[in-house]
Design an enzyme around this catalytic site. Structure first.
Site, PDB file in Angstrom:
ATOM      1  N   GLY A  13       0.812  -1.216   0.000  1.00 47.43           N
ATOM      2  CA  GLY A  13       0.000   0.000   0.000  1.00 47.43           C
ATOM      3  C   GLY A  13       0.841   1.259   0.000  1.00 47.43           C
ATOM      4  CG  PHE A  14       0.312   6.152   0.449  1.00 45.21           C
ATOM      5  CD1 PHE A  14       1.422   6.689  -0.192  1.00 45.21           C
ATOM      6  CD2 PHE A  14      -0.308   6.883   1.449  1.00 45.21           C
ATOM      7  CE1 PHE A  14       1.912   7.941   0.172  1.00 45.21           C
ATOM      8  CE2 PHE A  14       0.159   8.131   1.810  1.00 45.21           C
ATOM      9  CZ  PHE A  14       1.276   8.660   1.172  1.00 45.21           C
ATOM     10  CB  ILE A  15       1.478   4.075   4.792  1.00 48.09           C
ATOM     11  CG1 ILE A  15       0.836   5.472   4.714  1.00 48.09           C
ATOM     12  CG2 ILE A  15       2.354   3.962   6.033  1.00 48.09           C
ATOM     13  CD1 ILE A  15      -0.095   5.795   5.876  1.00 48.09           C
ATOM     14  N   GLY A  16       2.540   1.386   3.503  1.00 48.78           N
ATOM     15  CA  GLY A  16       3.277   0.142   3.697  1.00 48.78           C
ATOM     16  C   GLY A  16       4.476  -0.009   2.790  1.00 48.78           C
ATOM     17  CB  ALA A  77      -6.297  -0.595   7.636  1.00 52.18           C
ATOM     18  CB  SER A 119      -5.899   7.141  12.249  1.00 50.27           C
ATOM     19  OG  SER A 119      -6.348   8.366  11.694  1.00 50.27           O
ATOM     20  CE1 TYR A 176      -8.942   3.843   8.717  1.00 49.45           C
ATOM     21  CE2 TYR A 176      -8.753   6.202   9.143  1.00 49.45           C
ATOM     22  CZ  TYR A 176      -8.160   4.967   8.946  1.00 49.45           C
ATOM     23  OH  TYR A 176      -6.798   4.853   8.996  1.00 49.45           O
ATOM     24  CE  LYS A 180      -6.388   2.567  12.079  1.00 46.00           C
ATOM     25  NZ  LYS A 180      -5.724   1.467  11.315  1.00 46.00           N
ATOM     26  CG  ASN A 205      -4.524  15.347   7.987  1.00 43.26           C
ATOM     27  OD1 ASN A 205      -4.625  15.472   9.202  1.00 43.26           O
ATOM     28  ND2 ASN A 205      -5.558  15.427   7.174  1.00 43.26           N
TER      29      ASN A 205
END
Length: 351
Positions: A13-16, A77, A119, A176, A180, A205
């Site tokens: 993913g983006f962050i992963g 997630a 988050s 969401y 979390k 963010n």
């Protein structure tokens, strides 16, 4: 220190993907897995090199992978604010049930350390300074919002925001956010039951190269960036003065490396942020100027469930992890104006 054997979920993913690269660069032994949800990666997407397709909701796959793992870094997630109530099963299934299955598998494998992607949405509305000090506020009234009165007020005077420390109570305002909070609660109970250690990183963010584009579930920075790439003016809700903390994805990756290399006992939550708050309007103007226009449009529109201000206190992460963000929003947003974005399935949730 020597390399740590890490199971990284959500690694494509983006962050992963940024965490994966940072862990490998730091010399850690990474087992990288991702379900490759079509909504996040596009229909028919295959895992990138070095990433295995695994569903954290399936215990058998986790039991096979957790042998010898010292730390789990759990990024997998379904994300976003939750556009409507029909999103609830996806959040509960992937985020909460998936985390519960993972925690049970960790106990079976004797893996006692978890770094959890949490988050800032767990806080809901931020904190404010009132006449008697810092206070919590209720949700803003619909009549005030319709009249363009966006700030929280006390006796007719606008309140100023105050930074939110980690001990602030959870008050989720979206589906969401509710998922979390549930993840954190499961992890807290697991740590108490097993003697394990959980470091929950409450991302603020996040933005940076590889963010998902063209989806209502994406972060506001990517929504503005997508609009500019299409030649459209960014649409800024309310009056654009909503304060947030925008943190670059490279700093998120660095915080995860620090959390993996630092054992903190029990359950510890940490704000991961730049420590340099900015407004939504400033973000839109910075991106538009760096991109060469068009100029943002402040619409005055209100999105249900949005909070007015939410700004982090970065002190605890600095003290416990030695983490301080290195990319200022002023520099990072200018670079992000021309950074590549990740295509997604239109209108779908992002995992």
């Amino acid at each position: 220190m020597g390399g740590v054997r890490v199971l990284l979920t959500g690694a494509a993913g983006f962050i992963g993907s940024h965490i994966h690269a940072a862990l490998r660069a730091a010399g850690h032994d990474v087992i990288a897995v991702d379900l490759m949800l079509p909504a996040a990666h596009g229909p028919g997407a295959e895992p990138p090199v070095g990433v295995e397709r695994v569903d954290v909701r399936e215990a058998a796959g986790l039991d096979r992978l957790l042998s010898g793992v010292e730390v789990v870094c759990h990024q997998a997630a379904v994300v976003g604010a939750g556009v409507n109530a029909q999103d609830a099963p996806a959040y509960a299934g992937h985020n909460d049930y998936g985390t519960a299955v993972l925690l049970a598998a960790m106990e079976r494998a004797g893996c006692a350390r978890l770094v959890l992607a949490s988050s800032m949405v767990v806080y809901g509305e931020g904190l404010y300074r009132g006449p008697a000090g810092v206070i919590e506020v209720a949700a803003r009234g619909r009549a005030d919002l319709a009249a363009g009165l966006f700030e929280h007020r006390h006796r007719g005077v606008d309140l100023e925001w105050a930074p939110v420390p980690e001990e602030t109570a959870s008050r989720p305002r979206s589906l969401y956010a509710a998922s979390k909070v549930a993840q954190e609660n499961y992890a807290t109970a697991w740590a108490a039951a097993t003697g394990g250690a959980v470091t929950a990183l409450r991302y603020h963010n996040v933005y940076g190269p590889g963010m998902p584009r063209d989806t209502p579930y994406s972060g506001v920075a990517a929504i503005f960036r997508s609009a500019l790439a299409a030649g459209r003016a960014p649409q800024v809700f309310e009056d654009g003065r909503q304060a947030r903390d925008f943190v670059h994805v490279s700093d998120i990756a660095a915080a995860n490396v620090a959390a993996i290399e630092t054992t903190l006992p029990g359950f510890v939550a940490l704000n991961i942020c730049s420590g340099q708050p900015t407004t939504i309007g400033e973000v839109a103007r910075t991106l538009a100027a760096a991109h060469g226009g068009p100029e943002p449009v402040v619409t005055g529109a209100v999105r249900p469930g949005d909070v007015r201000h939410i700004v982090a206190d970065p002190t605890r992460a600095r003290e416990l992890l030695g983490f301080t963000a290195q990319v200022s929003p002023a520099r990072g947003l200018v670079e992000f104006a021309s950074a590549p974005l990740r295509p997604t399935a239109a209108g779908a949730t992002i995992g």
